[in-house]
Design an enzyme around this catalytic site. Structure first.
Site, PDB file in Angstrom:
ATOM      1  N   GLU A  78       0.715  -1.415  -0.284  1.00 20.65           N
ATOM      2  CA  GLU A  78       0.262   0.039  -0.374  1.00 20.65           C
ATOM      3  C   GLU A  78       0.986   1.057   0.226  1.00 20.65           C
ATOM      4  O   GLU A  78       2.127   1.248   0.511  1.00 20.65           O
ATOM      5  CB  GLU A  78      -0.560  -0.376   1.298  1.00 20.65           C
ATOM      6  N   ARG A  88     -18.170  -0.755   6.104  1.00 24.28           N
ATOM      7  CA  ARG A  88     -19.497  -1.365   6.336  1.00 24.28           C
ATOM      8  C   ARG A  88     -20.003  -2.751   6.437  1.00 24.28           C
ATOM      9  O   ARG A  88     -21.372  -3.778   7.008  1.00 24.28           O
ATOM     10  CB  ARG A  88     -19.368  -2.328   4.244  1.00 24.28           C
ATOM     11  N   CYS A 141      -7.151  -3.047   8.034  1.00 25.45           N
ATOM     12  CA  CYS A 141      -5.839  -2.483   7.992  1.00 25.45           C
ATOM     13  C   CYS A 141      -5.138  -1.451   7.250  1.00 25.45           C
ATOM     14  O   CYS A 141      -4.065  -1.241   8.166  1.00 25.45           O
ATOM     15  CB  CYS A 141      -6.448  -2.889   6.078  1.00 25.45           C
ATOM     16  N   HIS A 165      -1.373  -5.566   1.043  1.00 24.10           N
ATOM     17  CA  HIS A 165      -2.399  -6.655   1.042  1.00 24.10           C
ATOM     18  C   HIS A 165      -1.837  -8.171   0.800  1.00 24.10           C
ATOM     19  O   HIS A 165      -1.775  -7.772  -0.340  1.00 24.10           O
ATOM     20  CB  HIS A 165      -3.480  -5.928   0.707  1.00 24.10           C
TER      21      HIS A 165
END
Ligand code: PCA
Length: 193
Positions: A78, A88, A141, A165
Site C-alpha cells: 500500500e 460496511r 487495515c 494486502h
C-alpha cells in the site's frame, strides 16, 4: 537488524485469515534480520495497541503489516493510509464506524515509508503476482497503517513502516514467499524516495 511483521486474526465469519497464515510461515531470520511475528485483532480500536507495544519492546528497524484483501488477485504493497474509518461490516468488536476520522487532529494521510515499488518488482521477480496499490481501503487495515505511521512520526522514530494486502487466491506458501521477497527488499533497499 529486526523486522516486526504482523498478520490479522480471522474476521467476517472466515475460519482463517490468509495474512496470518502467510506471516506464521515466515522464517525466524531473513538475510541479516531477525523476524518478530505478531497476530493482531480485527478491531478499529485495538488493532494498533499490541503493535505499538511490540515496537517499544523490540525497537524494530522496520514494521511490515499484512492483511487480507478478498477481491484482489495480487500481493499489493500500500502506498498510503487515509484518516478515515468507514465500514460496511462491523469489526470483531461489533463496531461499524461510518465516515469517522481515525485521529481528530491527525493529517489527512500518511505515505508508506517502505520501498513499495522495489518490493513489487522483487516479488514479481520471485514469481509472485504483485502490484502497487493506491488505497488500503477504509477498514481496519487502513486504520492500522495510519495509526502506526502516526505513532512513528510523532515519536520521531527512524523505524520504517507500511502495509501489504494479500489476496485469498494464492496459497499461504506462495504468500509467504512473496513476503520474504518484500522483506529482503526492505532490508537491502531502504526507503523509497
Ligand atoms: N483485512 C481487513 C482487516 C483485516 C484483514 O485481514 C482490511 O482489509 O481492512
Amino acid at each position: 537488524m529486526k523486522v516486526l511483521v504482523t498478520g490479522f486474526e480471522p474476521f467476517g465469519g472466515d475460519e482463517i485469515n490468509p495474512s496470518w497464515e502467510a506471516v506464521k510461515g515466515l522464517p525466524e531470520r531473513i538475510g541479516t534480520a531477525d523476524v518478530i511475528k505478531l497476530r493482531l485483532p480485527v478491531s478499529f480500536r485495538r488493532c494498533a495497541c499490541p503493535a505499538i507495544e511490540a515496537i517499544g519492546t523490540h525497537r524494530p528497524d522496520a514494521v511490515v503489516c499484512v492483511g487480507a484483501a478478498g477481491k484482489r488477485l495480487e500481493v499489493t504493497p500500500e502506498r498510503v493510509a487515509i484518516n478515515v474509518m468507514n465500514a460496511r461490516q462491523p469489526d470483531n468488536d461489533g463496531f461499524r464506524p461510518v465516515d469517522l476520522p481515525i485521529h481528530d487532529d491527525g493529517p489527512a494521510a500518511y505515505v508508506s515509508t517502505l520501498p513499495v515499488k522495489e518490493m513489487v518488482a522483487c516479488m514479481e521477480g520471485a514469481g509472485i503476482p504483485s502490484k502497487l496499490s493506491n488505497t488500503a481501503g477504509m477498514y481496519v487495515c487502513n486504520t492500522l497503517m495510519y495509526r502506526l505511521l502516526d505513532y512513528l512520526s510523532r515519536n520521531n522514530s527512524g523505524t520504517r513502516a507500511g502495509f501489504i494486502h494479500v489476496p485469498k487466491t494464492l496459497a499461504p506458501e506462495e504468500l509467504t514467499r512473496g513476503l520474504v521477497a518484500a522483506i529482503e527488499t526492505i532490508i537491502t533497499k531502504g526507503t523509497e524516495d
